[in-house]
Design a protein around this motif. Structure first.
Motif, PDB file in Angstrom:
ATOM      1  N   SER A   1       0.846  -1.192   0.000  1.00  0.00           N
ATOM      2  CA  SER A   1       0.000   0.000   0.000  1.00  0.00           C
ATOM      3  C   SER A   1       0.885   1.246   0.000  1.00  0.00           C
ATOM      4  O   SER A   1       1.854   1.328   0.771  1.00  0.00           O
ATOM      5  N   LEU A   2       0.561   2.192  -0.857  1.00  0.00           N
ATOM      6  CA  LEU A   2       1.302   3.444  -0.938  1.00  0.00           C
ATOM      7  C   LEU A   2       0.360   4.600  -0.595  1.00  0.00           C
ATOM      8  O   LEU A   2      -0.852   4.439  -0.570  1.00  0.00           O
ATOM      9  N   THR A   3       0.924   5.751  -0.353  1.00  0.00           N
ATOM     10  CA  THR A   3       0.121   6.944  -0.102  1.00  0.00           C
ATOM     11  C   THR A   3      -0.068   7.717  -1.401  1.00  0.00           C
ATOM     12  O   THR A   3       0.723   7.583  -2.348  1.00  0.00           O
ATOM     13  N   ASP A   4      -1.103   8.548  -1.451  1.00  0.00           N
ATOM     14  CA  ASP A   4      -1.400   9.297  -2.673  1.00  0.00           C
ATOM     15  C   ASP A   4      -0.254  10.210  -3.100  1.00  0.00           C
ATOM     16  O   ASP A   4      -0.084  10.481  -4.291  1.00  0.00           O
ATOM     17  N   ASP A   5       0.515  10.686  -2.145  1.00  0.00           N
ATOM     18  CA  ASP A   5       1.603  11.607  -2.475  1.00  0.00           C
ATOM     19  C   ASP A   5       2.957  10.898  -2.606  1.00  0.00           C
ATOM     20  O   ASP A   5       4.004  11.550  -2.636  1.00  0.00           O
ATOM     21  N   HIS A   6       2.931   9.569  -2.695  1.00  0.00           N
ATOM     22  CA  HIS A   6       4.204   8.839  -2.818  1.00  0.00           C
ATOM     23  C   HIS A   6       4.865   9.212  -4.142  1.00  0.00           C
ATOM     24  O   HIS A   6       4.273   9.057  -5.212  1.00  0.00           O
ATOM     25  N   PRO A   7       6.096   9.690  -4.126  1.00  0.00           N
ATOM     26  CA  PRO A   7       6.735  10.180  -5.359  1.00  0.00           C
ATOM     27  C   PRO A   7       6.963   9.103  -6.410  1.00  0.00           C
ATOM     28  O   PRO A   7       7.007   9.408  -7.604  1.00  0.00           O
TER      29      PRO A   7
ATOM     30  N   LEU B   1      -6.104   3.958  -6.880  1.00  0.00           N
ATOM     31  CA  LEU B   1      -6.257   3.599  -8.290  1.00  0.00           C
ATOM     32  C   LEU B   1      -5.134   2.668  -8.724  1.00  0.00           C
ATOM     33  O   LEU B   1      -5.369   1.688  -9.444  1.00  0.00           O
ATOM     34  N   PHE B   2      -3.917   2.959  -8.296  1.00  0.00           N
ATOM     35  CA  PHE B   2      -2.781   2.074  -8.589  1.00  0.00           C
ATOM     36  C   PHE B   2      -3.069   0.668  -8.071  1.00  0.00           C
ATOM     37  O   PHE B   2      -2.846  -0.324  -8.780  1.00  0.00           O
ATOM     38  N   ALA B   3      -3.574   0.571  -6.853  1.00  0.00           N
ATOM     39  CA  ALA B   3      -3.838  -0.734  -6.242  1.00  0.00           C
ATOM     40  C   ALA B   3      -4.931  -1.500  -6.978  1.00  0.00           C
ATOM     41  O   ALA B   3      -4.916  -2.737  -7.010  1.00  0.00           O
ATOM     42  N   GLU B   4      -5.871  -0.785  -7.577  1.00  0.00           N
ATOM     43  CA  GLU B   4      -6.944  -1.432  -8.341  1.00  0.00           C
ATOM     44  C   GLU B   4      -6.479  -1.812  -9.741  1.00  0.00           C
ATOM     45  O   GLU B   4      -6.782  -2.902 -10.241  1.00  0.00           O
ATOM     46  N   LEU B   5      -5.757  -0.917 -10.358  1.00  0.00           N
ATOM     47  CA  LEU B   5      -5.454  -1.031 -11.791  1.00  0.00           C
ATOM     48  C   LEU B   5      -4.243  -1.902 -12.090  1.00  0.00           C
ATOM     49  O   LEU B   5      -4.302  -2.779 -12.957  1.00  0.00           O
ATOM     50  N   ILE B   6      -3.147  -1.659 -11.391  1.00  0.00           N
ATOM     51  CA  ILE B   6      -1.871  -2.254 -11.796  1.00  0.00           C
ATOM     52  C   ILE B   6      -1.809  -3.762 -11.564  1.00  0.00           C
ATOM     53  O   ILE B   6      -1.452  -4.517 -12.479  1.00  0.00           O
ATOM     54  N   PRO B   7      -2.160  -4.278 -10.374  1.00  0.00           N
ATOM     55  CA  PRO B   7      -2.133  -5.751 -10.222  1.00  0.00           C
ATOM     56  C   PRO B   7      -3.070  -6.452 -11.201  1.00  0.00           C
ATOM     57  O   PRO B   7      -2.724  -7.515 -11.735  1.00  0.00           O
ATOM     58  N   PHE B   8      -4.237  -5.864 -11.449  1.00  0.00           N
ATOM     59  CA  PHE B   8      -5.171  -6.471 -12.396  1.00  0.00           C
ATOM     60  C   PHE B   8      -4.575  -6.499 -13.798  1.00  0.00           C
ATOM     61  O   PHE B   8      -4.619  -7.523 -14.487  1.00  0.00           O
TER      62      PHE B   8
END
Length: 240
Positions: free
Chosen positions: A6-12, A117-124
């Motif tokens: 899990s990352l934060t929204d502001d993770h660079p 969105l990254f967590a939903e999109l990228i692994p899928f």
């Protein structure tokens, strides 16, 4: 085992992902304009396709290069957008309604939540999509993601080449200039390219002795977003 952290929204490091950037831009465009127009075949209309080409900043597909060959670009001429359209519909972040692409409530929420969105999109995208379906040759490499990613984790830790990675899985005898080129093309299209589109890997290209050599590196996003079984085998990066 493959685990996405899990990352934060502001993770660079999220900035390294072309697919995430494209998804955010598309969702926010639809949000700002109310919808995106569709053709009769339910592809995005050219006005949005042209906007996407100009704003996605897609690696290897700059607007200047794409418009150099044609002033008219359809969705199927820009594969990243075609795949993204499919992903957004499949994940129910958007839907087709009366000739338009409109965001669902969940799509509207994720337009402002990059990490989610990254967590939903990228692994899928990486693990569930048939990547041969949009490749030039519809051949699939033998193997599975758990093995590919754990080996790449070690082999590409300090950089490697496309051919060396392929050899780690399938042997040294294959190359682009012999009968093994189709197997290499399948590996490149179905394994390396998806990882590059997600921003987990980056490739650089150079010409050496008359041949094009592709170098492969893990991005900071790989290191921050992935937890893999082979992490314990990695050598620490020395700091000068």
């Amino acid at each position: 085992m493959i685990e996405f952290r899990s990352l934060t929204d502001d993770h660079p490091d999220l900035a390294h992902s072309p697919l995430l950037r494209a998804a955010l831009l598309t969702l926010r465009y639809a949000q700002a304009h109310g919808s995106i127009g569709l053709t009769k075949t339910k592809t995005f209309k050219r006005v949005f396709v042209h906007w996407a080409v100009e704003h996605f900043d897609w690696p290897g597909k700059s607007a200047a290069e794409m418009f150099r060959y044609s002033k008219v670009i359809n969705e199927y001429d820009f594969p990243p957008l075609e795949v993204l359209h499919y992903l957004l519909i499949t994940l129910r972040l958007g839907r087709h309604f009366k000739g338009e692409f409109r965001l669902t409530r969940r799509g509207s929420d994720l337009a402002q939540a990059p990490a989610q969105l990254f967590a939903e999109l990228i692994p899928f995208f990486v693990l569930k999509i048939d990547h041969a379906s949009y490749a030039r040759f519809q051949e699939r490499p033998f193997g599975k993601w758990d093995v590919w990613m754990n080996v790449i984790n070690v082999e590409a830790d300090h950089g490697t080449t496309e051919r060396a990675l392929f050899a780690a899985f399938y042997g040294e005898e294959h190359d682009w200039d012999n009968a093994g080129w189709r197997e290499m093309a399948a590996f490149s299209s179905c394994v390396l390219r998806p990882l590059e589109w997600t921003g987990l890997l980056v490739q650089t290209r150079e010409e050496r002795s008359g041949k094009h050599v592709h170098h492969v590196f893990k991005t900071p996003l790989w290191r921050s977003a992935l937890k893999l079984d082979t992490d314990g085998m990695l050598q620490p990066v020395s700091v000068q």
